[in-house]
Motif scaffolding. Structure first.
Motif, short mmCIF file in Angstrom:
data_model
loop_
_atom_site.label_atom_id
_atom_site.label_comp_id
_atom_site.label_asym_id
_atom_site.label_seq_id
_atom_site.Cartn_x
_atom_site.Cartn_y
_atom_site.Cartn_z
N ASP A 153 0.82 -1.21 0.00
CA ASP A 153 0.00 0.00 0.00
C ASP A 153 0.86 1.26 0.00
OD1 ASP A 153 -2.31 -1.33 -0.12
OD2 ASP A 153 -2.82 -1.20 2.01
N ASP A 232 -7.31 8.53 4.09
CA ASP A 232 -8.61 8.03 4.51
C ASP A 232 -9.37 7.63 3.23
OD1 ASP A 232 -10.55 7.53 6.43
OD2 ASP A 232 -11.61 9.34 5.85
N GLU A 233 -9.98 6.44 3.26
CA GLU A 233 -10.57 5.93 2.02
C GLU A 233 -11.68 6.85 1.48
OE1 GLU A 233 -12.34 1.75 1.40
OE2 GLU A 233 -10.26 1.47 2.04
N LYS A 237 -11.72 8.98 -2.00
CA LYS A 237 -12.80 8.78 -2.97
C LYS A 237 -13.42 10.12 -3.36
CE LYS A 237 -16.70 5.72 -3.68
NZ LYS A 237 -17.78 5.02 -2.99
#
Lengths: 314, 335
Positions: A153, A232-233, A237
């Motif tokens: 990642d 942070d996902e 997004k």
């Protein structure tokens, strides 16, 4: 009148333009990058910052003073500095006993920290050491070598950061002779990240496509990963969303054949067959008796209605 | 044929090849000029001659990338050959969020709800009085107004010593101020800034509601927070002014704890609904009565024989009957 909370109202036309430019845009220009130092900074890292700033010109801002900032403990001061200089990318150099020759690469979304990665600058050879040089401000080719870039990642994020940092800006056209710089990022199995920078020399090859030769122009840097803060996902997004205006909508039911003719398919709604006028024929006509009966029927209905209306009046 | 072959072979010797062999094909993103090589490194070479190996590796990958780019459609723009790059595949985060459309102003909202569409007005209009074309707005419009209004009529019911010109000027400035206030309110709403209430502005522009607010606030602005202020017969307190009324708290009343209290409160609500009497307006009743009597008199005058309109049921009078409520204890309600 009681005091209103201040709404920044520009006093001049120019000020208004500046404020408008600062507001969110549908199509964004190149990202500016900020290069600055932490509490202490080694000579090596300072030189590296300077060289990378040269690559980022004219979209780079370099601050010369030291800043009492440790990003991983508190990101707020960096956010503030980035907001001040309108730079969503930053590179912070520092040096301490615990973490010598430290370089933090990070980026912001809406001036909130999105992600950052800390790197140890193991070795560094600057631009000055190399004989060759290129015109600054060209869009470089980016080459990522090694299977590791896709595996962890951190490295995935670092790759995204490097692309964001060095790709300069999204363009539609590019001049073929303007391709003169390659940046190579190598993630080796021993955990090192090697940054190399080359000048492209296009030579004749006997065919249309030229033969590529490279000359190293520096900087030559060996990094090792240290701490990292992954995004942070949800925020990522949100940040990667494409505006509605730029989304490409596929045109349906249109095709082109081999001859270059365009064909369109049109869908018809349901047709009302009952009321459609077909061919008139004598046999289908109503007879006189039928017509009379129909007339009587209509008359009856009308009379009834009138009677009801009169009753209502009474 | 042989010549051609010979020529090409000589070309091969003269120039180095542009072909590169790779175990796994590279991933390209031509929009970003990006190539990703997922092949493993040659560990021997990497350890021994690191920089030379990296140079060779990058050269090969750059060659592959350039091969791809050279296949794109080209164009000629001002003496330079450019290629059209495809759309960038790599998703990079934006700097700032996607801009949102400006929220509607209060008027725009209202107009939308009511279906009011802006009509286009002519920029110039003919003035019969001045015999001139007058623009819709601007300094020439203001000039024409001045020319027209060199004299103003004094209305009957006003003080004759009052300066009508000054009054007009004042009214205009009030309207401008009101408009500015509304504009700022719209700006604040759009930027989601909380603004304090304006208070009572001016007797000319304020509404009955504003008056109610002013009374409520003024009454509670005594040393004893309005406890000993007398109440008018039908006075109501303004709502939603707790934050500007001294001594008032915005705390909500908690619902009653015991069942008994709750029951009585609910019964009181039901009673108040069931015992409601139709609203009577004394004026309307009197008017109706007068009207009926007049009609009777007329009909009697015309034909004394027909006595149709004499059926006079007793109408309830406004003052009669029990009223709910009545006078409560002195002072304002404690909250």
């Amino acid at each position: 009148m009681s005091v209103w909370q201040r709404v920044a109202k520009p006093t001049t036309r120019r000020g208004k333009r500046v404020l408008l430019k600062r507001e969110p845009q549908v199509v964004e220009g190149p990202k500016r990058a900020l290069f600055f130092q932490g509490r202490k900074c080694s000579e090596k890292v300072r030189a590296l910052l300077k060289d990378l700033h040269d690559f980022k010109k004219p979209d780079g801002v370099k601050l010369n003073r030291k800043h009492d900032i440790t990003v991983f403990e508190n990101a707020k001061p960096v956010e503030d500095v980035c907001r001040k200089y309108e730079a969503p990318l930053f590179m912070l150099g520092s040096h301490s006993k615990k973490r010598p020759d430290n370089l933090v690469i990070g980026r912001m979304f809406n001036y909130n920290l999105l992600d950052m990665i800390e790197l140890y600058v193991e070795s560094f050879t600057g631009l000055k050491e190399f004989a060759e040089s290129i015109t600054l401000g060209t869009k470089p080719c980016l080459v990522f070598n090694g299977p590791l870039w896709e595996q962890t990642d951190e490295l995935k994020q670092l790759k995204s950061l490097f692309i964001d940092f060095f790709h300069r800006e999204t363009v539609e056209n590019i001049r073929l002779q303007g391709l003169e710089h390659t940046l190579s990022f190598n993630a080796t199995p021993d955990g090192k990240i090697l940054l190399r920078s080359y000048k492209i020399i296009l030579k004749k090859s006997g065919v249309k496509t030229p033969r590529v030769e490279l000359d190293e122009i520096g900087p030559r840097v060996d990094f090792t990963l240290r701490r990292s803060k992954l995004p942070d996902e949800d925020l990522m997004k949100e940040a990667c969303r494409k505006p509605k205006e730029l989304r490409v909508i596929k045109k349906q039911n249109i095709s082109t054949d081999e001859l270059g003719n365009t064909h369109g398919r049109v869908h018809m709604g349901k047709q009302n067959i009952k009321t459609i006028q077909t061919r008139k024929m004598k046999g289908l006509k109503k007879t006189a008796a039928e017509r009379k009966a129909e007339k009587l029927k209509i008359l009856k209905v009308v009379n009834n209605n009138e009677a009801v209306a009169e009753n209502g009046d009474r | 044929m042989d010549d051609l072959l010979l020529k090409s072979s000589s070309n091969d010797q003269k120039y180095k090849s542009i072909d590169v062999n790779k175990l796994i094909d590279l991933n390209y993103d031509l929009g970003t000029l990006l190539a990703e090589d997922t092949n493993d490194f040659d560990s021997n070479l990497l350890n021994q001659k690191k920089n030379d190996y990296l140079l060779q590796l990058t050269r090969d990958n750059t060659q592959l990338l350039i091969n791809q780019i050279w296949e794109l459609p080209t164009e000629r723009v001002e003496e330079a050959i450019v290629v059209k790059l495809p759309i960038q595949k790599t998703r990079l985060p934006r700097m700032k969020p996607i801009p949102k459309p400006r929220p509607l102003t209060r008027w725009e909202e209202f107009a939308k709800a009511k279906g009011i569409v802006k009509k286009k007005k002519a920029k110039l209009s003919w003035d019969e009085h001045l015999k001139k074309w007058i623009p819709l707005y601007g300094f020439k419009k203001a000039q024409s107004e001045k020319e027209k209004d060199w004299v103003l009529e004094v209305p009957e019911n006003v003080n004759p010593m009052e300066d009508q010109f000054e009054k007009k000027l004042h009214a205009k400035s009030e309207r401008v101020a009101k408009n500015e206030l509304q504009r700022l309110r719209n700006v604040a709403k759009a930027k989601k800034i909380k603004v304090p209430r304006v208070g009572v502005t001016n007797s000319d522009v304020s509404t009955a509601k504003d008056l109610q607010v002013a009374v409520t606030v003024a009454k509670s602005s005594t040393a004893s927070l309005g406890k000993f202020q007398k109440e008018l017969p039908k006075e109501k307190e303004a709502k939603g002014v707790a934050d500007i009324t001294p001594g008032a708290s915005r705390k909500r009343k908690m619902p009653p704890v015991s069942g008994d209290v709750e029951k009585t409160e609910n019964l009181a609500i039901v009673d108040s609904v069931l015992n409601k009497r139709p609203k009577l307006s004394i004026d309307a009743v009197v008017d109706k009565r007068v009207n009926i009597e007049q009609v009777q008199r007329n009909s009697r005058d015309k034909s004394s024989s027909s006595k149709k309109g004499k059926s006079t049921a007793k109408k309830p009078k406004g003052k009669a009957g029990q009223r709910k409520g009545g006078k409560k204890g002195g002072g304002r309600k404690r909250r």
